[in-house]
Design an enzyme around this catalytic site. Structure first.
Site, PDB file in Angstrom:
ATOM      1  N   ASP A  30       0.865  -1.193   0.000  1.00 22.10           N
ATOM      2  CA  ASP A  30       0.000   0.000   0.000  1.00 22.10           C
ATOM      3  C   ASP A  30       0.894   1.233   0.000  1.00 22.10           C
ATOM      4  OD1 ASP A  30      -3.225   0.393   0.879  1.00 22.10           O
ATOM      5  OD2 ASP A  30      -1.932   2.154   1.143  1.00 22.10           O
ATOM      6  N   THR A 121     -14.191  -3.253  -7.524  1.00 21.25           N
ATOM      7  CA  THR A 121     -15.471  -3.133  -8.224  1.00 21.25           C
ATOM      8  C   THR A 121     -15.338  -2.033  -9.273  1.00 21.25           C
ATOM      9  OG1 THR A 121     -16.615  -3.801  -6.227  1.00 21.25           O
ATOM     10  CG2 THR A 121     -17.931  -2.672  -7.903  1.00 21.25           C
ATOM     11  N   PHE A 147     -17.041 -10.594  -2.919  1.00 21.71           N
ATOM     12  CA  PHE A 147     -18.402 -10.385  -2.414  1.00 21.71           C
ATOM     13  C   PHE A 147     -18.457 -10.282  -0.896  1.00 21.71           C
ATOM     14  CE2 PHE A 147     -18.521 -12.922  -6.340  1.00 21.71           C
ATOM     15  CZ  PHE A 147     -19.191 -12.021  -7.161  1.00 21.71           C
ATOM     16  N   LEU A 148     -17.315  -9.959  -0.259  1.00 21.74           N
ATOM     17  CA  LEU A 148     -17.312  -9.973   1.210  1.00 21.74           C
ATOM     18  C   LEU A 148     -18.183  -8.873   1.797  1.00 21.74           C
ATOM     19  CD1 LEU A 148     -15.425  -7.496   2.501  1.00 21.74           C
ATOM     20  CD2 LEU A 148     -13.586  -8.951   1.727  1.00 21.74           C
ATOM     21  N   LYS A 206     -20.629  -8.552 -10.203  1.00 26.28           N
ATOM     22  CA  LYS A 206     -20.455  -7.811  -8.959  1.00 26.28           C
ATOM     23  C   LYS A 206     -21.497  -6.706  -8.795  1.00 26.28           C
ATOM     24  CE  LYS A 206     -18.800  -5.919  -5.369  1.00 26.28           C
ATOM     25  NZ  LYS A 206     -18.604  -6.493  -4.063  1.00 26.28           N
ATOM     26  N   CYS A 262     -20.305   0.698  -0.300  1.00 29.37           N
ATOM     27  CA  CYS A 262     -20.491  -0.131  -1.497  1.00 29.37           C
ATOM     28  C   CYS A 262     -21.835   0.066  -2.185  1.00 29.37           C
ATOM     29  CB  CYS A 262     -20.305  -1.606  -1.134  1.00 29.37           C
ATOM     30  SG  CYS A 262     -18.686  -1.924  -0.445  1.00 29.37           S
ATOM     31  N   LYS A 265     -22.754   3.693  -3.748  1.00 29.42           N
ATOM     32  CA  LYS A 265     -21.900   4.149  -4.864  1.00 29.42           C
ATOM     33  C   LYS A 265     -21.928   3.146  -6.023  1.00 29.42           C
ATOM     34  CE  LYS A 265     -17.458   2.032  -4.143  1.00 29.42           C
ATOM     35  NZ  LYS A 265     -17.119   0.982  -5.075  1.00 29.42           N
ATOM     36  N   LYS A 325     -23.679   0.035   9.662  1.00 30.04           N
ATOM     37  CA  LYS A 325     -24.324  -1.209  10.091  1.00 30.04           C
ATOM     38  C   LYS A 325     -23.579  -1.723  11.318  1.00 30.04           C
ATOM     39  CE  LYS A 325     -21.856  -4.658   7.345  1.00 30.04           C
ATOM     40  NZ  LYS A 325     -21.991  -5.740   6.396  1.00 30.04           N
TER      41      LYS A 325
HETATM   42  C1  UGA Z   1     -22.286  -5.238   0.555  1.00 30.79           C
HETATM   43  C2  UGA Z   1     -22.714  -6.606   0.012  1.00 30.79           C
HETATM   44  O1  UGA Z   1     -23.653  -7.214   0.904  1.00 30.79           O
HETATM   45  C3  UGA Z   1     -21.511  -7.519  -0.165  1.00 30.79           C
HETATM   46  O2  UGA Z   1     -21.914  -8.763  -0.739  1.00 30.79           O
HETATM   47  C4  UGA Z   1     -20.511  -6.819  -1.091  1.00 30.79           C
HETATM   48  O3  UGA Z   1     -19.346  -7.601  -1.280  1.00 30.79           O
HETATM   49  C5  UGA Z   1     -20.106  -5.484  -0.474  1.00 30.79           C
HETATM   50  O4  UGA Z   1     -21.280  -4.660  -0.306  1.00 30.79           O
HETATM   51  C6  UGA Z   1     -19.127  -4.825  -1.398  1.00 30.79           C
HETATM   52  O5  UGA Z   1     -19.510  -4.479  -2.518  1.00 30.79           O
HETATM   53  O6  UGA Z   1     -17.952  -4.727  -1.050  1.00 30.79           O
HETATM   54  P1  UGA Z   1     -21.660  -4.317   2.983  1.00 30.79           P
HETATM   55  O7  UGA Z   1     -21.555  -2.965   2.357  1.00 30.79           O
HETATM   56  O8  UGA Z   1     -20.604  -4.777   3.921  1.00 30.79           O
HETATM   57  O9  UGA Z   1     -21.751  -5.450   1.853  1.00 30.79           O
HETATM   58  O10 UGA Z   1     -23.025  -4.292   3.789  1.00 30.79           O
HETATM   59  P2  UGA Z   1     -24.409  -5.079   3.768  1.00 30.79           P
HETATM   60  O11 UGA Z   1     -24.426  -6.105   4.813  1.00 30.79           O
HETATM   61  O12 UGA Z   1     -24.789  -5.472   2.393  1.00 30.79           O
HETATM   62  O13 UGA Z   1     -25.382  -3.892   4.241  1.00 30.79           O
HETATM   63  C7  UGA Z   1     -25.520  -2.716   3.443  1.00 30.79           C
HETATM   64  C8  UGA Z   1     -26.537  -1.788   4.046  1.00 30.79           C
HETATM   65  O14 UGA Z   1     -27.844  -2.304   3.882  1.00 30.79           O
HETATM   66  C9  UGA Z   1     -26.373  -1.513   5.533  1.00 30.79           C
HETATM   67  O15 UGA Z   1     -26.525  -0.135   5.762  1.00 30.79           O
HETATM   68  C10 UGA Z   1     -27.509  -2.292   6.172  1.00 30.79           C
HETATM   69  O16 UGA Z   1     -27.955  -1.716   7.356  1.00 30.79           O
HETATM   70  C11 UGA Z   1     -28.565  -2.210   5.089  1.00 30.79           C
HETATM   71  N1  UGA Z   1     -29.557  -3.318   5.118  1.00 30.79           N
HETATM   72  C12 UGA Z   1     -29.174  -4.593   4.927  1.00 30.79           C
HETATM   73  C13 UGA Z   1     -30.906  -3.024   5.302  1.00 30.79           C
HETATM   74  O17 UGA Z   1     -31.294  -1.857   5.472  1.00 30.79           O
HETATM   75  N2  UGA Z   1     -31.813  -4.048   5.319  1.00 30.79           N
HETATM   76  C14 UGA Z   1     -31.442  -5.323   5.128  1.00 30.79           C
HETATM   77  O18 UGA Z   1     -32.335  -6.211   5.142  1.00 30.79           O
HETATM   78  C15 UGA Z   1     -30.100  -5.615   4.937  1.00 30.79           C
END
Ligand code: UGA
Length: 435
Positions: A30, A121, A147-148, A206, A262, A265, A325
């Site tokens: 990095d 991405t 996809f983490l 993705k 993620c 954007k 979250k």
């Molecule tokens: C998301 C995707 O879930 C991953 O699969 C992906 O790899 C990642 O983006 C990425 O592109 O790097 P992440 O941003 O860590 O992961 O968070 P999520 O768990 O997807 O939650 C996203 C948002 O949705 C949070 O603000 C959460 O509170 C909200 N959410 C989630 C809801 O409002 N309702 C739900 O039922 C689920």
């Protein structure tokens, strides 16, 4: 296998540590020397359960090291590129300057037969452009999206639910897939499905996945608006439709909506790319997905005003949660902070608390008042807003909390509390999409 990981942000730091865990010899690179030092010391610059232990274990084993010098990537057989693609300032499109810089810098250090694996991405078409720029190196470019989820990043990397390889046509593509299979031998042996495809499909997988997840959340939040207009309960609705396997209950939690680095954007960059490709109509529904999501934040402030008898000016408000979250200290596009900031601007006395994200939140919104102490945040509050569903907030005891606050009013921004229990303890309970 000797591996380099270029870009040690969220994705790269986790990927480097997990590759060492799988038995590979890894160098993480990095440009930020302070970050490199912290990672080498087992201190990731963000909160991710299990990662500090994994970093320390990797470094102690001698299989994981970090460097600020990209020349150290030379000698690795596989190079993973994990740099960020933030939203451009004032535009929907993704900013590719870090991707372009990393690929340009790495080019001088690859050897014939190396695999260069893009994980960032990116807008579809980027991999094709980068592959052309690598012509003459005899290295092969693969697009291998990640996809983490934050908070589950280690588990998602060690045990992914699928692997996607976007490879060039012909023998080079076949050899590349074989080499990548060796890297992922352990997850492959667990039966992880692996899809081999062309560059365009791999890049689209993705953004299609994140767009689908965002759509699911906005769908249920649109239903919440209908529930609010009719007195129905969106939580019961989600449970009922979720029993249909074709629909599924996951990602149907209505509330304040999605944020983070993620989903917001990625759907915007996807719309921007569709416009460039002349197919913007195909994704016009994502505009609505975005709009529904943003409306929830405004509605939350309106609800606060409603329960405070028409005005929040001068009201003492405790905001529980700053991270986008739970199990994260990430505040990028955090719905909770957006609501806290709106209420602050509209004259409420807001105090924000969070188990992990206070420091990051303070940096982003320095004019808000913060405390690490839950007790201090709720003391004499006239209204509590639960905006990020950390376990300790979900498990709050309404009776014990009653003595600490000035007014027993709570807004459940994530639909995680039991309304009957809170009302029985004398609280005014309101939520988005629930009577
Ligand atoms: C998301 C995707 O879930 C991953 O699969 C992906 O790899 C990642 O983006 C990425 O592109 O790097 P992440 O941003 O860590 O992961 O968070 P999520 O768990 O997807 O939650 C996203 C948002 O949705 C949070 O603000 C959460 O509170 C909200 N959410 C989630 C809801 O409002 N309702 C739900 O039922 C689920």
């Amino acid at each position: 296998m000797k591996i380099s990981v270029i870009g040690c942000g969220y994705l790269g730091a986790v990927h480097a540590a997990c590759m060492a865990k799988l038995g590979h010899e890894v160098v993480g690179i990095d440009t930020d020397a302070a970050k490199i030092e912290a990672l080498a010391d087992g201190r990731p610059p963000f909160f991710e359960p299990g990662l500090p232990e994994l970093l320390s274990e990797g470094v102690a084993s001698g299989r994981l090291r970090f460097s600020a010098d990209i020349a150290e990537a030379a000698g690795a057989r596989v190079h993973f590129l994990c740099v960020g693609t933030p939203q451009k300032h004032g535009e929907f499109a993704a900013d590719l300057r870090y991707v372009d810089a990393a690929f340009t810098d790495l080019r001088q250090h690859v050897n014939a037969g190396d695999l260069v694996v893009g994980k960032s991405t990116v807008p579809v078409g980027t991999a094709e452009r980068l592959a052309a720029a690598y012509e003459g190196t005899d290295a092969t470019l693969v697009w291998n999206p990640e996809f983490l989820r934050e908070g589950f990043a280690v588990k998602d990397t060690l045990h992914p639910d699928r692997l996607v390889y976007g490879v060039p046509e012909g023998a080079a593509g076949e050899q590349a897939a074989e080499l990548l299979d060796e890297v992922y031998a352990r997850p492959m042996s667990e039966g992880t499905p692996r899809i081999i495809t062309d560059y365009a499909t791999a890049q689209l997988v993705k953004v299609a996945a994140n767009s689908f997840l965002a759509t699911k959340i906005s769908f249920i939040n649109a239903m919440a608006e209908l529930c609010e207009a009719t007195g129905a309960d969106v939580t019961a609705l989600a449970d009922a439709i979720g029993h249909d396997d074709r629909i599924g209950r996951r990602f149907l939690n209505a509330g304040l909506g999605f944020g983070g680095g993620c989903l917001p954007k990625d759907i915007r960059a996807f719309m921007a790319r569709a416009g460039e490709l002349g197919v913007d109509q195909a994704l016009s529904f994502l505009r609505e997905v975005d709009a529904i999501n943003m409306r929830r934040r405004v509605r939350m402030v309106d609800l606060a005003r409603e329960v405070c008898g028409g005005s929040i000016v001068g009201r003492k408000v405790a905001v529980l949660g700053a991270a986008f979250k739970p199990n994260s200290d990430d505040v990028r596009d955090s719905p909770a902070l957006n609501v806290a900031e709106q209420m602050n601007l509209q004259g409420a006395y807001v105090t924000v608390t969070d188990p992990e994200a206070v420091e990051n939140a303070r940096r982003r919104f320095p004019d808000l008042k913060y405390t690490e102490s839950f007790e201090d945040a709720v003391e004499d509050a006239e209204l509590i807003l639960l905006l990020t569903e950390w376990k300790e907030y979900v498990e709050l005891d309404p009776t014990a909390l009653s003595d600490k606050v000035a007014q027993r009013r709570i807004l459940d921004g994530r639909n995680v509390l039991d309304p009957a229990r809170w009302r029985a303890a004398g609280w005014t309970y309101r939520a988005l999409g629930r009577p």
